[in-house]
Design an enzyme around this catalytic site. Structure first.
Site, PDB file in Angstrom:
ATOM      1  N   HIS A 217      73.845 -45.659 -51.631  1.00 47.15           N
ATOM      2  CA  HIS A 217      74.442 -46.116 -50.377  1.00 47.15           C
ATOM      3  C   HIS A 217      74.165 -44.644 -49.218  1.00 47.15           C
ATOM      4  O   HIS A 217      74.876 -44.367 -48.558  1.00 47.15           O
ATOM      5  CB  HIS A 217      75.785 -46.622 -50.134  1.00 47.15           C
ATOM      6  CG  HIS A 217      76.082 -47.772 -50.721  1.00 47.15           C
ATOM      7  ND1 HIS A 217      76.324 -47.878 -51.978  1.00 47.15           N
ATOM      8  CD2 HIS A 217      75.731 -48.951 -50.144  1.00 47.15           C
ATOM      9  CE1 HIS A 217      76.385 -49.125 -52.213  1.00 47.15           C
ATOM     10  NE2 HIS A 217      76.126 -49.985 -51.147  1.00 47.15           N
ATOM     11  N   ASP A 403      78.475 -42.341 -47.543  1.00 41.46           N
ATOM     12  CA  ASP A 403      77.241 -42.580 -47.408  1.00 41.46           C
ATOM     13  C   ASP A 403      76.925 -42.917 -45.833  1.00 41.46           C
ATOM     14  O   ASP A 403      75.943 -42.995 -45.643  1.00 41.46           O
ATOM     15  CB  ASP A 403      77.229 -44.272 -47.859  1.00 41.46           C
ATOM     16  CG  ASP A 403      78.296 -45.272 -47.062  1.00 41.46           C
ATOM     17  OD1 ASP A 403      78.814 -44.895 -46.014  1.00 41.46           O
ATOM     18  OD2 ASP A 403      78.390 -46.212 -47.652  1.00 41.46           O
ATOM     19  N   GLY A 407      80.543 -44.323 -38.931  1.00 47.83           N
ATOM     20  CA  GLY A 407      80.687 -44.331 -37.352  1.00 47.83           C
ATOM     21  C   GLY A 407      80.047 -45.756 -37.135  1.00 47.83           C
ATOM     22  O   GLY A 407      80.406 -46.341 -36.093  1.00 47.83           O
ATOM     23  N   GLN A 408      78.710 -45.973 -37.752  1.00 51.46           N
ATOM     24  CA  GLN A 408      78.199 -47.268 -37.331  1.00 51.46           C
ATOM     25  C   GLN A 408      79.028 -48.425 -37.488  1.00 51.46           C
ATOM     26  O   GLN A 408      79.205 -49.366 -36.760  1.00 51.46           O
ATOM     27  CB  GLN A 408      77.119 -47.292 -38.364  1.00 51.46           C
ATOM     28  CG  GLN A 408      76.250 -48.494 -38.125  1.00 51.46           C
ATOM     29  CD  GLN A 408      75.082 -48.784 -38.852  1.00 51.46           C
ATOM     30  OE1 GLN A 408      73.805 -48.421 -38.794  1.00 51.46           O
ATOM     31  NE2 GLN A 408      75.216 -49.194 -40.127  1.00 51.46           N
ATOM     32  N   THR A 449      84.122 -51.441 -46.317  1.00 49.58           N
ATOM     33  CA  THR A 449      85.714 -51.027 -46.552  1.00 49.58           C
ATOM     34  C   THR A 449      86.389 -51.128 -45.151  1.00 49.58           C
ATOM     35  O   THR A 449      87.494 -51.928 -45.083  1.00 49.58           O
ATOM     36  CB  THR A 449      85.932 -49.882 -47.169  1.00 49.58           C
ATOM     37  OG1 THR A 449      85.148 -50.011 -48.700  1.00 49.58           O
ATOM     38  CG2 THR A 449      87.352 -49.750 -47.611  1.00 49.58           C
ATOM     39  N   SER A 450      85.826 -50.354 -44.400  1.00 49.25           N
ATOM     40  CA  SER A 450      86.517 -50.362 -42.870  1.00 49.25           C
ATOM     41  C   SER A 450      86.592 -51.567 -42.289  1.00 49.25           C
ATOM     42  O   SER A 450      87.522 -51.840 -41.783  1.00 49.25           O
ATOM     43  CB  SER A 450      85.898 -49.288 -42.109  1.00 49.25           C
ATOM     44  OG  SER A 450      84.768 -49.579 -41.779  1.00 49.25           O
ATOM     45  N   ASP A 561      89.019 -37.008 -44.503  1.00 45.85           N
ATOM     46  CA  ASP A 561      88.527 -38.649 -44.593  1.00 45.85           C
ATOM     47  C   ASP A 561      88.134 -39.101 -43.396  1.00 45.85           C
ATOM     48  O   ASP A 561      89.072 -39.224 -42.301  1.00 45.85           O
ATOM     49  CB  ASP A 561      89.801 -39.224 -45.429  1.00 45.85           C
ATOM     50  CG  ASP A 561      89.237 -40.742 -45.626  1.00 45.85           C
ATOM     51  OD1 ASP A 561      88.436 -40.867 -46.516  1.00 45.85           O
ATOM     52  OD2 ASP A 561      89.835 -41.479 -44.872  1.00 45.85           O
ATOM     53  N   PRO A 562      86.843 -39.945 -43.354  1.00 45.16           N
ATOM     54  CA  PRO A 562      86.545 -40.365 -41.833  1.00 45.16           C
ATOM     55  C   PRO A 562      87.723 -41.466 -41.429  1.00 45.16           C
ATOM     56  O   PRO A 562      87.663 -41.877 -40.272  1.00 45.16           O
ATOM     57  CB  PRO A 562      85.149 -40.809 -42.231  1.00 45.16           C
ATOM     58  CG  PRO A 562      84.993 -40.819 -43.741  1.00 45.16           C
ATOM     59  CD  PRO A 562      86.065 -39.762 -44.211  1.00 45.16           C
TER      60      PRO A 562
END
Length: 581
Positions: A217, A403, A407-408, A449-450, A561-562
Site C-alpha cells: 500500500h 501508505d 488525507g484522501q 481503517t479511518s 499519527d495522522p
C-alpha cells in the site's frame, strides 16, 4: 505517476467499470465490486477475495472458475467498506456459505469482519481467512500479526481449486489456512508509488539503496540497504526466506514430500518482465542449490502497488494436497492455466437476482429533531471543508510510516457523509437517522481503517440521540462520548499505540469532566479539542504498536499519527459548531 485520469476521486470506480467492460465473459458488476458472470453453483462455497484498488490483477482479476467467486473493490489502497463486502458476498453466495479472504491489514480486518457479522446474522455461514505471508512484518512466532502481500495469489488459487474440486465450506477453510501457513514472502522497493492525481510518490528511496520489507500500500521498507546487482537482490530475497523455510516444511510437508515448493516472483508495477527474468535466473539457481524443486513457477505482475518500483519473492511449501490444487486449471481474466476447469457450472444471473442494498424508508421525525438534523448537516459540511483543506498535509504525514492515503480517505469519507446527510434531510430525517446514514456513507466512501472508525463514530453518536425530540446539551455530550467509545471498541487500540485513540481518549475524558463541572458544553468542547490536538502532537514521540506503522518500528517516531491529527482537527470543528449554535 498515473498519466490517464479524469477525476482522481473516481479513478478506482472507473477502473472497475472498464475492467468489467473488458471481461464480460468472466465478471459482472454488482454493488461494491464484481462477481462471476455465472452464478455460483447451488451449494458450492463462495470464495470472496478483495481489498483496495491499485493492486491489479489482485483482486478482481482473479474472479473466475478455479479461483474467486467475487471481489469487493475498495478505493486506492483502502479496504472496501463493510457494505461493499456484504453486497458482493450476498451476490456470490448460493447456499454453500462464504469464505472472505484478504490481506491482513487493519482496515480489511475491520470491514470484512463487520460484513461477516451481518452475513451470519442473515443465516449465511461465513468464514474469514486473512493471508499472513510477509516475513518482514512480524516474527515467525507471531504469524497472525503479519500482513499479506503477494502470497494472496497462491493461497486463493489453492483454495479456489479445492472448492472447484468439491470441497465444502469446512474443508475449503481448512485448506485455505494450510495454504497460508505454507506461504512466505519477502519484497524490496527501489522507489515509491504515486497515487492517481498526485505529483510526488508516497515515499522515495535514496539513489543506490533499496527498502527491504515493503508493503503493497505504498509503505516503505522496514530497513534500507545498498542496492547491488540483480544477483545480489535475488540472493537477499532467497536467503531471507530460506531462514524460515525449514520450519515451514517441518510443519506442513511430510518427510516424503519435502523439498517441493511453488514460487512466485512478483513485480510491483515498474520493474518489468525482462528484469524479473534476470532475477529469476539467479533465484532458480539458488533454490536448486538448496535442494528445492520448484513446481510451476510464476514470474510477472500479480500483486502490484500502482507504479511502485520493486519486486517480491513468494515460496509455498507443497505437500500432495497443496500441489494438486496449485496445479489445477484456472480461468480468470488475469490468471489462466491448464485446460477447461472441471466443476459444476451455472447459468448467468438475471437482473432481478442481483442483490443491491435497498434504500430503507426514512422514519418519521419530530420537527425539533429535524431542525437539529439541519444543524448537524452544517457540522458534517465543516468536516468536509476541513478534510479537503488538509488532505495533502494528512497524506504527507501518513506517507512517513503508512501508505499516504489518510488525507484522501478523510476527504472521500466526509464527502460521502455530506451527500448522505443532505439526502436524509431532504427526506425529512431526524438527527438520529441523519447521523446513522452519514456514518454508513462515510465508511462506504472512505473504506480503510479511518472509514470504518469514523463511520462507527457517527453511527454511535446517532444511536445516542432520537428522531422524536431535539437533544439537550447532556444528550450531545453523551453522543460525543458514545462516538469515542465506538472507535475504541471497534479498533481495539489503547492510548500509547499511536493511533486515533491517543487523541480521542483524552478528548472524551476532558469533555466529560469539564461539562460535568460547569455545564457549558461549547466551552467543554473547546477545551477537549485543545486537549486532543496537544495529544495528537505528542504522538510524534511514540513508536507505533498497532496498524501498518507497527512494522516500521522506530521509523514511525518523529511524526505524529495522522489519525490522531485528523481527530484533533474535527474535534475543533465540533467546538466551533457548538459555539455558533
Amino acid at each position: 505517476m498515473t498519466y490517464l485520469i479524469n477525476d482522481a476521486s473516481d479513478f478506482a470506480a472507473e477502473a472497475v467499470a472498464g475492467f468489467v467492460a473488458a471481461h464480460p465473459e468472466h465478471v459482472i458488476a454488482v454493488h461494491g465490486g464484481v462477481v462471476r458472470a455465472r452464478q455460483t453453483p447451488p451449494g458450492q462455497p463462495a470464495l470472496v477475495i478483495g481489498g483496495g484498488s491499485g493492486h491489479y490483477p489482485a483482486f478482481a482479476g482473479w474472479v473466475g472458475p478455479g479461483m474467486g467467486h467475487g471481489a469487493p473493490c475498495g478505493n486506492i489502497f483502502a479496504s472496501p467498506s463493510a457494505s461493499q463486502v456484504h453486497a458482493v458476498a450476498r451476490n456470490a453466495d448460493n447456499g454453500g456459505g462464504v469464505i472472505l479472504g484478504f490481506g491482513n491489514y487493519a482496515g480489511d480486518v475491520l470491514h470484512f469482519g463487520a460484513a461477516a457479522e451481518k452475513l451470519r446474522a442473515e443465516g449465511i455461514d461465513t468464514r474469514i481467512v486473512a493471508v499472513t505471508d510477509d516475513v518482514a512484518s512480524g516474527p515467525a512466532d507471531q504469524r497472525r500479526t503479519r500482513r499479506g502481500i503477494a502470497g494472496d495469489l497462491p493461497v486463493f488459487k489453492i483454495t479456489g481449486a479445492a472448492i472447484e474440486a468439491g470441497a465444502d465450506l469446512d474443508e475449503a477453510e481448512r485448506i485455505a489456512r494450510r495454504a497460508d501457513s505454507a506461504t512466505i514472502s519477502l519484497g524490496v522497493a527501489f522507489d515509491g508509488c504515486t497515487l492517481p492525481g498526485a505529483q510526488e510518490p508516497l515515499f522515495h528511496v535514496e539513489p543506490g539503496t533499496m527498502g527491504v520489507g515493503l508493503g503493497i500500500h505504498g509503505e516503505p521498507g522496514v530497513e534500507d540497504r545498498a542496492l547491488g546487482t540483480a544477483d545480489e537482490v535475488a540472493d537477499l530475497l532467497v536467503e531471507g526466506l530460506l531462514a524460515e523455510l525449514l520450519a515451514v516444511q517441518a510443519a506442513v510437508a511430510p518427510a516424503g514430500h519435502s523439498g517441493r515448493v511453488a514460487m512466485l516472483l512478483n513485480g510491483l508495477g515498474t520493474v518489468k518482465y525482462e528484469e524479473l527474468f534476470v532475477v529469476h535466473r539467479r533465484v532458480a539457481e539458488r533454490l536448486a542449490d538448496a535442494g528445492l524443486t520448484v513446481v510451476r513457477p510464476e514470474v510477472g505482475e500479480f500483486v502490484t502497488s500502482l507504479d511502485m518500483a520493486g519486486l517480491s519473492l513468494t515460496l509455498v511449501v507443497l505437500d500432495e494436497e497443496l500441489e494438486r490444487h496449485w496445479l489445477a486449471p484456472v480461468d480468470t481474466p488475469a490468471l489462466r492455466r491448464g485446460g477447461a476447469v472441471v466443476g459444476p457450472s451455472a447459468e448467468a444471473p438475471s437482473r432481478d437476482e442481483i442483490y443491491a442494498p435497498g434504500a430503507e424508508a426514512i422514519p418519521e421525525a419530530a420537527e425539533a429533531s429535524r431542525a437539529c438534523a439541519a444543524q448537524v448537516l452544517r457540522l458534517v459540511e465543516r468536516f468536509e471543508a476541513t478534510c479537503a483543506a488538509h488532505e495533502e498535509e494528512l497524506g504527507r504525514i501518513d506517507a512517513v510510516a503508512g501508505d499516504g492515503d489518510h488525507g484522501q480517505g478523510m476527504r472521500l469519507g466526509t464527502r460521502g457523509a455530506v451527500a448522505a446527510a443532505q439526502e436524509a434531510l431532504d427526506g425529512g430525517a431526524g438527527v438520529r437517522t441523519l447521523l446513522v446514514r452519514s456514518g454508513s456513507a462515510w465508511a462506504e466512501s472512505a473504506g480503510g481503517t479511518s472509514g470504518a472508525l469514523w463511520g462507527a463514530a457517527l453511527t454511535a453518536a446517532g444511536g445516542a440521540l432520537s428522531d422524536d425530540a431535539a437533544p439537550t446539551d447532556a444528550d450531545v455530550a453523551a453522543a460525543l462520548g458514545a462516538a469515542v467509545d465506538a472507535v475504541a471498541r471497534l479498533g481495539g487500540a489503547q492510548p500509547g499505540d499511536k493511533t486515533m485513540m491517543d487523541a480521542a481518549a483524552p478528548y472524551a475524558r476532558s469533555l466529560a469532566a469539564t461539562f460535568h463541572a460547569d455545564g457549558d458544553l461549547a466551552a467543554a468542547a473547546r477545551q477537549a479539542a485543545r486537549t486532543a490536538q496537544q495529544a495528537a502532537e505528542a504522538t510524534a514521540e511514540l513508536t507505533a504498536r498497532l496498524g501498518r506503522s507497527r512494522v516500521l518500528g522506530e521509523k514511525s517516531r518523529g511524526t505524529p499519527d495522522p489519525g490522531a491529527v485528523s481527530f484533533g482537527m474535527l474535534a475543533a470543528d465540533v467546538a466551533s459548531w457548538l459555539e455558533a449554535r
